[in-house]
Design a protein around this motif. Structure first.
Motif, PDB file in Angstrom:
ATOM      1  N   PHE A   1     -49.834 -23.680 -20.253  1.00 35.18           N
ATOM      2  CA  PHE A   1     -50.305 -25.028 -19.935  1.00 35.18           C
ATOM      3  C   PHE A   1     -51.243 -25.020 -18.731  1.00 35.18           C
ATOM      4  N   ARG A   2     -50.935 -24.196 -17.726  1.00 33.32           N
ATOM      5  CA  ARG A   2     -51.826 -24.098 -16.553  1.00 33.32           C
ATOM      6  C   ARG A   2     -53.182 -23.545 -16.966  1.00 33.32           C
ATOM      7  N   SER A   3     -53.172 -22.562 -17.853  1.00 39.63           N
ATOM      8  CA  SER A   3     -54.421 -21.960 -18.320  1.00 39.63           C
ATOM      9  C   SER A   3     -55.259 -22.979 -19.093  1.00 39.63           C
ATOM     10  N   ILE A   4     -54.612 -23.736 -19.955  1.00 39.33           N
ATOM     11  CA  ILE A   4     -55.314 -24.770 -20.739  1.00 39.33           C
ATOM     12  C   ILE A   4     -55.887 -25.831 -19.801  1.00 39.33           C
ATOM     13  N   ALA A   5     -55.089 -26.243 -18.823  1.00 40.26           N
ATOM     14  CA  ALA A   5     -55.537 -27.270 -17.890  1.00 40.26           C
ATOM     15  C   ALA A   5     -56.730 -26.791 -17.052  1.00 40.26           C
ATOM     16  N   SER A   6     -56.656 -25.539 -16.572  1.00 46.88           N
ATOM     17  CA  SER A   6     -57.772 -25.037 -15.765  1.00 46.88           C
ATOM     18  C   SER A   6     -59.019 -24.829 -16.626  1.00 46.88           C
ATOM     19  N   GLY A   7     -58.843 -24.448 -17.891  1.00 43.31           N
ATOM     20  CA  GLY A   7     -59.976 -24.319 -18.821  1.00 43.31           C
ATOM     21  C   GLY A   7     -60.622 -25.663 -19.091  1.00 43.31           C
TER      22      GLY A   7
ATOM     23  N   THR B   1     -34.598 -17.776 -22.144  1.00 38.99           N
ATOM     24  CA  THR B   1     -34.976 -19.178 -21.903  1.00 38.99           C
ATOM     25  C   THR B   1     -35.909 -19.268 -20.706  1.00 38.99           C
ATOM     26  N   LEU B   2     -35.567 -18.529 -19.650  1.00 41.82           N
ATOM     27  CA  LEU B   2     -36.409 -18.525 -18.452  1.00 41.82           C
ATOM     28  C   LEU B   2     -37.791 -17.969 -18.764  1.00 41.82           C
TER      29      LEU B   2
ATOM     30  N   GLY C   1     -36.915 -23.155  -4.239  1.00 40.50           N
ATOM     31  CA  GLY C   1     -37.631 -24.196  -4.973  1.00 40.50           C
ATOM     32  C   GLY C   1     -39.047 -23.810  -5.341  1.00 40.50           C
ATOM     33  N   ASP C   2     -39.685 -22.977  -4.512  1.00 43.79           N
ATOM     34  CA  ASP C   2     -41.046 -22.562  -4.819  1.00 43.79           C
ATOM     35  C   ASP C   2     -41.114 -21.720  -6.098  1.00 43.79           C
ATOM     36  N   LEU C   3     -40.007 -21.071  -6.472  1.00 42.90           N
ATOM     37  CA  LEU C   3     -39.999 -20.318  -7.732  1.00 42.90           C
ATOM     38  C   LEU C   3     -40.014 -21.250  -8.935  1.00 42.90           C
ATOM     39  N   TYR C   4     -39.496 -22.459  -8.769  1.00 46.18           N
ATOM     40  CA  TYR C   4     -39.592 -23.426  -9.860  1.00 46.18           C
ATOM     41  C   TYR C   4     -41.068 -23.740 -10.112  1.00 46.18           C
ATOM     42  N   ASP C   5     -41.803 -23.978  -9.024  1.00 46.97           N
ATOM     43  CA  ASP C   5     -43.223 -24.307  -9.153  1.00 46.97           C
ATOM     44  C   ASP C   5     -44.034 -23.112  -9.653  1.00 46.97           C
ATOM     45  N   LYS C   6     -43.627 -21.924  -9.261  1.00 47.59           N
ATOM     46  CA  LYS C   6     -44.356 -20.706  -9.609  1.00 47.59           C
ATOM     47  C   LYS C   6     -44.141 -20.299 -11.064  1.00 47.59           C
ATOM     48  N   GLY C   7     -42.925 -20.482 -11.576  1.00 45.72           N
ATOM     49  CA  GLY C   7     -42.639 -20.043 -12.937  1.00 45.72           C
ATOM     50  C   GLY C   7     -41.504 -20.806 -13.578  1.00 45.72           C
ATOM     51  N   GLY C   8     -40.319 -20.726 -12.984  1.00 54.59           N
ATOM     52  CA  GLY C   8     -39.190 -21.450 -13.548  1.00 54.59           C
ATOM     53  C   GLY C   8     -37.857 -20.967 -13.010  1.00 54.59           C
ATOM     54  N   ILE C   9     -36.839 -21.762 -13.246  1.00 55.29           N
ATOM     55  CA  ILE C   9     -35.469 -21.458 -12.833  1.00 55.29           C
ATOM     56  C   ILE C   9     -34.540 -21.892 -13.956  1.00 55.29           C
ATOM     57  N   VAL C  10     -33.524 -21.075 -14.218  1.00 57.35           N
ATOM     58  CA  VAL C  10     -32.405 -21.502 -15.051  1.00 57.35           C
ATOM     59  C   VAL C  10     -31.134 -21.281 -14.245  1.00 57.35           C
TER      60      VAL C  10
ATOM     61  N   GLU D   1     -43.651 -18.529 -19.545  1.00 61.11           N
ATOM     62  CA  GLU D   1     -44.847 -18.310 -20.356  1.00 61.11           C
ATOM     63  C   GLU D   1     -45.460 -19.621 -20.843  1.00 61.11           C
ATOM     64  N   MET D   2     -44.615 -20.576 -21.182  1.00 59.33           N
ATOM     65  CA  MET D   2     -45.127 -21.874 -21.617  1.00 59.33           C
ATOM     66  C   MET D   2     -45.856 -22.575 -20.471  1.00 59.33           C
ATOM     67  N   ARG D   3     -45.279 -22.536 -19.291  1.00 55.28           N
ATOM     68  CA  ARG D   3     -45.924 -23.181 -18.142  1.00 55.28           C
ATOM     69  C   ARG D   3     -47.232 -22.482 -17.786  1.00 55.28           C
ATOM     70  N   ALA D   4     -47.266 -21.145 -17.902  1.00 60.67           N
ATOM     71  CA  ALA D   4     -48.507 -20.401 -17.632  1.00 60.67           C
ATOM     72  C   ALA D   4     -49.582 -20.788 -18.636  1.00 60.67           C
TER      73      ALA D   4
END
Length: 196
Positions: free
Chosen positions: A185-191, A174-175, A116-125, A180-183
Motif C-alpha cells: 500500500f505504501r508503494s502504491i501510494a508513493s507511486g 499473520t504478521l 509502537g514505532d514497529l507498528y508504524d514501520k511494519g506491524g505487530i501481533v 507485506e500488505m502495508r509495504a
C-alpha cells in the motif's frame, strides 16, 4: 531473496525463547543466564541479550523464498539497551504475553508503547501464552484493551502455544502478511503521488 527481521518481545517467562526454538530451522543462538528474579518468573534461566534463529518461507514458484530472521529480546527492562539495538532493523514484532501474569494488560501495554514505532514501520501481533494455565482474561479482552488505548491501530491477538510450531507459525505468518500488505500500500501510494 527477500528478508524480514522479526522481534519476539514480551515479559520474562512469556515464551519468547521457546517460540524461536520451535520455529527456527537453524540452531538457535541463545544468551541465557541464571535467573536471579524467580519471583517474576519461576524458571532457571533468562535471556540477557538475545535469542536468534532463522526460518525460510518457501516461495510458490511465482514468488521467491523469504528469509525470516527471528530475534528474541530480553523481557526485563534492565536489559532494555538491547531493545533499542534490535528494533533498529526490525520490520515487525510478535509480542508474547503470558495469561497467568499478575497484570497481563499492563505488561502488554508497556511493550506496545515501547515498540509502537514497529507498528508504524511494519506491524505487530500479540500472542497470549499460558492460556492453558489461566483461562482468564480471554483473547477478546486483550483486543478490547488495545482498541481502547490505541483506537487507530489494528493489532491481531491470538492464543499462542510457543511449544507448538503451527500455533507460533500462524502468528508469524499473520504478521508477515500484514507487513507485506502495508509495504504494498505504501508503494502504491508513493507511486500515485509521483504520478501527480
Amino acid at each position: 531473496m527477500s528478508e524480514h527481521v522479526i522481534l519476539f518481545a514480551g515479559p520474562m517467562g512469556a515464551g519468547k525463547t521457546t517460540a524461536i526454538q520451535t520455529l527456527s530451522e537453524t540452531k538457535v543462538i541463545a544468551t541465557e543466564a541464571t535467573n536471579n528474579d524467580r519471583e517474576t518468573a519461576d524458571k532457571p534461566t533468562t535471556t540477557v541479550a538475545l535469542d536468534y534463529g532463522t526460518i525460510l518461507l518457501g516461495g510458490d514458484g511465482d514468488t521467491e523464498d523469504e528469509l525470516v530472521r527471528l530475534y528474541g529480546i530480553p523481557g526485563q527492562r534492565r536489559f532494555s539497551f538491547m531493545w533499542s539495538i534490535l528494533k533498529r532493523r526490525a520490520t515487525g514484532m510478535v509480542l508474547l504475553v503470558h495469561n497467568d501474569a499478575p497484570k497481563p494488560f499492563d505488561a502488554m501495554l508497556e511493550f506496545l508503547d515501547e515498540f509502537g514505532d514497529l507498528y508504524d514501520k511494519g506491524g505487530i501481533v500479540v500472542g497470549i501464552t499460558r492460556a492453558d494455565v489461566s483461562n482468564r482474561p480471554l483473547v477478546p479482552d486483550y483486543s478490547e484493551v488495545i482498541a481502547s488505548v490505541y483506537p487507530n491501530r489494528l493489532i491481531p491477538v491470538f492464543a499462542v502455544d510457543p511449544r507448538n510450531a503451527d500455533s507460533v507459525r500462524m502468528a508469524l505468518m499473520t504478521l508477515i502478511a500484514n507487513i507485506e500488505m502495508r509495504a504494498m500500500f505504501r508503494s502504491i501510494a508513493s507511486g500515485a503521488q509521483a504520478a501527480v
